[in-house]
Design a protein around this motif. Structure first.
Motif, PDB file in Angstrom:
ATOM      1  N   GLU A  26       0.675  -1.118   0.050  1.00  0.00           N
ATOM      2  CA  GLU A  26      -0.063   0.082   0.033  1.00  0.00           C
ATOM      3  C   GLU A  26       0.861   1.271  -0.088  1.00  0.00           C
ATOM      4  N   LEU A  27       0.188   2.396  -0.121  1.00  0.00           N
ATOM      5  CA  LEU A  27       0.730   3.723   0.030  1.00  0.00           C
ATOM      6  C   LEU A  27       2.120   3.966   1.387  1.00  0.00           C
ATOM      7  N   SER A  28       1.530   3.116   2.190  1.00  0.00           N
ATOM      8  CA  SER A  28       2.136   3.586   3.533  1.00  0.00           C
ATOM      9  C   SER A  28       3.628   2.502   3.458  1.00  0.00           C
ATOM     10  N   ASP A  29       3.124   1.323   2.585  1.00  0.00           N
ATOM     11  CA  ASP A  29       4.318   0.476   2.517  1.00  0.00           C
ATOM     12  C   ASP A  29       5.362   0.998   1.692  1.00  0.00           C
ATOM     13  N   VAL A  30       5.054   1.538   0.649  1.00  0.00           N
ATOM     14  CA  VAL A  30       5.809   2.381  -0.179  1.00  0.00           C
ATOM     15  C   VAL A  30       6.742   3.543   0.574  1.00  0.00           C
ATOM     16  N   LEU A  31       6.046   4.293   1.325  1.00  0.00           N
ATOM     17  CA  LEU A  31       6.811   5.403   1.892  1.00  0.00           C
ATOM     18  C   LEU A  31       7.620   4.948   2.980  1.00  0.00           C
ATOM     19  N   ALA A  32       6.944   3.709   3.656  1.00  0.00           N
ATOM     20  CA  ALA A  32       7.999   3.048   4.609  1.00  0.00           C
ATOM     21  C   ALA A  32       9.224   2.669   4.209  1.00  0.00           C
ATOM     22  N   SER A  33       9.201   1.981   2.878  1.00  0.00           N
ATOM     23  CA  SER A  33      10.335   1.270   2.414  1.00  0.00           C
ATOM     24  C   SER A  33      11.331   2.200   1.766  1.00  0.00           C
ATOM     25  N   GLY A  34      10.805   3.384   1.430  1.00  0.00           N
ATOM     26  CA  GLY A  34      11.660   4.479   0.872  1.00  0.00           C
ATOM     27  C   GLY A  34      11.819   4.285  -0.898  1.00  0.00           C
ATOM     28  N   LYS A  35      10.891   3.274  -1.379  1.00  0.00           N
ATOM     29  CA  LYS A  35      11.280   2.948  -2.966  1.00  0.00           C
ATOM     30  C   LYS A  35       9.901   2.442  -3.680  1.00  0.00           C
ATOM     31  N   ILE A  36       9.826   2.610  -4.698  1.00  0.00           N
ATOM     32  CA  ILE A  36       8.526   2.354  -5.341  1.00  0.00           C
ATOM     33  C   ILE A  36       8.969   1.685  -6.768  1.00  0.00           C
ATOM     34  N   LYS A  37       8.496   0.492  -7.065  1.00  0.00           N
ATOM     35  CA  LYS A  37       8.921  -0.283  -8.357  1.00  0.00           C
ATOM     36  C   LYS A  37       7.923   0.195  -9.466  1.00  0.00           C
ATOM     37  N   ILE A  38       8.171   0.624 -10.713  1.00  0.00           N
ATOM     38  CA  ILE A  38       7.251   1.003 -11.378  1.00  0.00           C
ATOM     39  C   ILE A  38       7.555   0.584 -12.866  1.00  0.00           C
ATOM     40  N   ALA A  39       6.455  -0.164 -13.262  1.00  0.00           N
ATOM     41  CA  ALA A  39       6.564  -0.900 -14.822  1.00  0.00           C
ATOM     42  C   ALA A  39       6.793   0.242 -15.798  1.00  0.00           C
ATOM     43  N   ILE A  40       7.657   0.364 -16.686  1.00  0.00           N
ATOM     44  CA  ILE A  40       7.602   1.180 -17.896  1.00  0.00           C
ATOM     45  C   ILE A  40       7.936   0.442 -19.199  1.00  0.00           C
ATOM     46  N   PRO A  41       7.547   1.039 -20.322  1.00  0.00           N
ATOM     47  CA  PRO A  41       7.561   0.404 -21.600  1.00  0.00           C
ATOM     48  C   PRO A  41       9.223  -0.228 -21.953  1.00  0.00           C
ATOM     49  N   GLU A  42       9.477  -1.189 -22.240  1.00  0.00           N
ATOM     50  CA  GLU A  42      10.685  -1.825 -22.548  1.00  0.00           C
ATOM     51  C   GLU A  42      11.352  -1.428 -23.878  1.00  0.00           C
ATOM     52  N   ASN A  43      10.246  -1.095 -24.813  1.00  0.00           N
ATOM     53  CA  ASN A  43      10.597  -0.792 -26.189  1.00  0.00           C
ATOM     54  C   ASN A  43       9.620  -0.290 -26.848  1.00  0.00           C
ATOM     55  N   PHE A  44       8.987   0.878 -26.475  1.00  0.00           N
ATOM     56  CA  PHE A  44       7.777   1.537 -26.956  1.00  0.00           C
ATOM     57  C   PHE A  44       8.029   3.215 -27.008  1.00  0.00           C
TER      58      PHE A  44
END
Length: 262
Positions: A26-44
């Motif tokens: 959740e949002l609180s987990d992301v803030l606590a970990s200090g990192k967010i993993k975001i999928a972005i296009p590999e080749n687009f």
């Protein structure tokens, strides 16, 4: 027995676990970990691809970095193909998908979608001497499409009977097939076709049909309500502040049009 069952369910809810024992990021987990993993296009491109420096760049990459900046956390960019976007989100390999993804009822069975953050339409593109005035004119021609994309779904479900669809594993293969005349018609996004034309000034290509208007949405895992709410506020704030318009002019060559909100 019923009292014990209620106690177990309450304990699961309080600890943030599903009955299957899987933690919900959740949002609180992301803030606590200090990192967010975001999928972005590999080749687009121009939404996301490797540049000459070997780094990922594009509209979606800029949006992903801005998400991290506004959250105050490190961003881990996770390049994905079209078919990997939803599975990566469902299996917690990423926290968000910012990868030029259109929303539809079928996908919404699996994940949640934010409000739209980028403009996009799918079209059929071909040489000027190829006569296509309606979808029925696609019959008898080899039509190239990237498998698993919204264009693939649209042609499969609503294309004319007898259409010959040739699916490719990624966008680069689809474009290469068109350039080498392996397919006569390229079905892809407007921005992809525009970049293809810009990169190949002598290429004879023009828009024949608009297959579907499909602005891009950010994907959020089901159950992550606080994160979804934050993303929607983020998108609204960046529309009003002009940042998304700046990305649109930079990468798509157009002002940001009105985009739908969910």
């Amino acid at each position: 027995m019923i009292s014990k069952l209620k106690a177990v369910v309450l304990a699961l809810l309080l600890t943030g676990l599903t009955p299957a024992g899987i933690a919900q990021a959740e949002l609180s987990d992301v803030l606590a970990s200090g990192k967010i993993k975001i999928a972005i296009p590999e080749n687009f491109p121009p939404f996301g691809s490797l540049n000459e420096e070997g780094e990922y760049a594009g509209y979606d990459v800029d949006v992903a970095k801005l998400v991290g900046e506004n959250l105050g956390v490190e961003v881990e960019l996770v390049p994905v193909t079209s078919k990997q976007r939803i599975p990566f989100l469902e299996t917690d390999r990423v926290d968000l998908v910012i990868s030029s993804m259109g929303a539809n009822p079928e996908r919404a069975k699996s994940i949640w979608f934010s409000s739209a953050y980028a403009p996009f339409f799918s079209g059929a593109f071909a040489a000027s001497d190829v006569k296509i005035a309606s979808p029925d004119d696609l019959v008898g021609k080899k039509v190239g499409v990237t498998g698993g994309t919204l264009e693939d779904l649209e042609l499969t479900e609503n294309g004319p009977e007898g259409i010959e669809i040739i699916r490719f594993g990624d966008n680069a293969a689809n474009l290469a097939a068109f350039l080498s005349s392996q397919v006569e018609v390229l079905v892809t996004g407007n921005t992809v076709a525009a970049k293809l034309s810009a990169d190949n000034p002598d290429l004879d290509i023009e828009t024949k049909l608009i297959i579907k208007e499909s602005p891009a949405f950010i994907g959020v895992k089901k159950g992550n309500f606080d994160l979804l709410q934050w993303v929607n506020v983020f998108i609204l704030h960046k529309k009003l502040g002009g940042e998304l318009n700046g990305f649109s002019e930079k990468w798509l060559g157009q002002k940001l049009p009105a985009l739908p909100a969910l």
